[in-house]
Design an enzyme around this catalytic site. Structure first.
Site, short mmCIF file in Angstrom:
data_model
loop_
_atom_site.label_atom_id
_atom_site.label_comp_id
_atom_site.label_asym_id
_atom_site.label_seq_id
_atom_site.Cartn_x
_atom_site.Cartn_y
_atom_site.Cartn_z
N ILE A 1 -2.39 63.75 32.39
CA ILE A 1 -2.64 64.66 33.36
C ILE A 1 -1.65 65.82 33.03
O ILE A 1 -1.69 66.91 33.06
CB ILE A 1 -2.69 64.24 34.95
CG1 ILE A 1 -4.43 63.15 34.98
CG2 ILE A 1 -3.38 65.21 35.92
CD1 ILE A 1 -4.61 62.64 36.57
N GLU A 2 -0.60 64.99 32.88
CA GLU A 2 0.33 65.90 33.12
C GLU A 2 0.71 67.20 31.63
O GLU A 2 0.61 68.27 31.67
CB GLU A 2 1.58 65.84 32.90
CG GLU A 2 2.10 64.91 34.52
CD GLU A 2 2.65 65.53 35.81
OE1 GLU A 2 2.42 66.76 35.25
OE2 GLU A 2 1.83 65.45 37.13
N THR A 3 -0.13 66.43 30.21
CA THR A 3 0.41 67.00 29.56
C THR A 3 -0.64 66.79 28.34
O THR A 3 -1.06 67.44 27.37
CB THR A 3 2.30 67.07 28.48
OG1 THR A 3 1.85 65.19 28.17
CG2 THR A 3 2.68 67.28 29.41
#
Length: 336
Positions: free
Chosen positions: A134-136
């Protein structure tokens, strides 16, 4: 970090900061960046004096503020975070076939380190992978905004969160010294989060680990350190290995007073029942457990969940319930 949205700044990260352009057009903010040069401002001079008194070289600090560039686009973006979307629009951004495929590839490539992290920190590999996904997008998008510009712009030109971002700027100075980082070379999200797991400066300092024993905590280039640090963050916030995250709930009416209580698991089943809330038919839950109430706007209408303590832990990474549910569902998809 946000989250406050993580652009709600949980204590750690600024996740969907990286994806806001794909989810909503940035609003034009009432706040303006850089109308007065930074070094001509009293609040900037006070910050420099405080940090110089704490031991930092004053000339170096002045040089940093000379290099810092005000960014109106950062202020506009933080005014329209992805977490402002309803669940039915937010979920497809992060829980989709492509991200699941990439997540499984990532888990295969990093199996050794994910297993080590599970053994040491007690956090399941699929949850670690879901957070990084989700983050990167598994390292594909770590952000292109210079961290110095983000923190200076938001710390001095965005009054609603100025204290938070000035504090993060202070942590950035400390972090650069501790980890031998060149501040002007650091890039990340528009809220100043960095690396594969998108840690803000304070979280980098407090939760990052040197998992590969290289002598440095490198969240920018080391997959082992990123994996171990995400796991450590969850462990430090009391993640419970093997325990559920949510269970579907049924309600008689929208119990606003429970939804507004946040996501600490504080209500037992009797208290929930007094407000017309109960586990959905077919759900098996701990009769002696405590829960929060999670509300989301889905395609089929309003949906409710009982949030276990593990749901609360995910919201420590990013305080949005949308984020926490997306992380949970992506982890489930990676496990299946």
């Amino acid at each position: 970090m946000n989250p406050v949205n993580p652009c709600r700044f949980a204590t750690t990260v600024a996740v969907s900061c990286l994806f806001v352009a794909a989810t909503a057009a940035a609003a034009s903010s009432e706040y303006r960046a850089g109308e007065t040069p930074y070094l001509e401002r009293e609040d900037v001079q006070e910050f420099i004096a405080e940090r110089a008194e704490a031991g930092f070289d004053r000339e170096w600090l002045v040089e940093l503020f000379e290099e810092a560039r005000p960014r109106q686009d950062i202020i506009d973006s933080i005014s329209s975070p992805a977490e402002a979307l309803p669940w039915k629009d937010y979920r497809p951004i992060f829980v989709n076939d492509r991200r699941v495929r990439r997540g499984r590839e990532f888990m295969e490539e990093q199996a050794e380190w994910l297993e080590r992290a599970e053994e040491r920190f007690g956090v399941e590999p699929e949850m670690i992978a879901a957070i990084i996904g989700i983050e990167t997008d598994y390292g594909r998008n770590t952000g292109s905004t210079r961290v110095l510009d983000a923190l200076v712009t938001l710390g001095f030109d965005y009054p609603p969160r100025a204290d938070f971002f000035r504090s993060e700027l202070g942590h950035l100075l400390e972090l650069a010294e501790e980890e031998d980082l060149e501040i002007l070379d650091l890039h990340g999200s528009y809220a100043g989060a960095m690396g594969y797991g998108q840690f803000i400066s304070s979280s980098y300092r407090h939760y990052a680990v040197d998992f590969d024993d290289s002598g440095r905590r490198d969240l920018l280039n080391s997959w082992p350190d990123a994996i171990g640090s995400v796991a450590n963050y969850f462990a430090e916030h009391d993640w419970r290995w093997g325990q559920p995250v949510v269970a579907r709930a049924e309600v008689d009416d929208h119990p606003e007073e429970l939804v507004e209580q946040g996501y600490t698991a504080r209500f037992d089943l009797d208290e929930l029942a007094e407000h017309g809330v109960r586990p959905a038919e077919g759900e098996t839950v701990d009769p002696d457990g405590d829960y929060s109430l999670v509300y989301l706007e889905a395609d089929e209408g309003d949906v409710y969940y009982l949030g276990y303590p593990n749901f609360y832990v995910i919201t420590r990474y990013n305080r949005s319930p949308l984020y926490a549910m997306a992380a949970h569902e992506l982890a489930q998809a990676l496990y299946d």
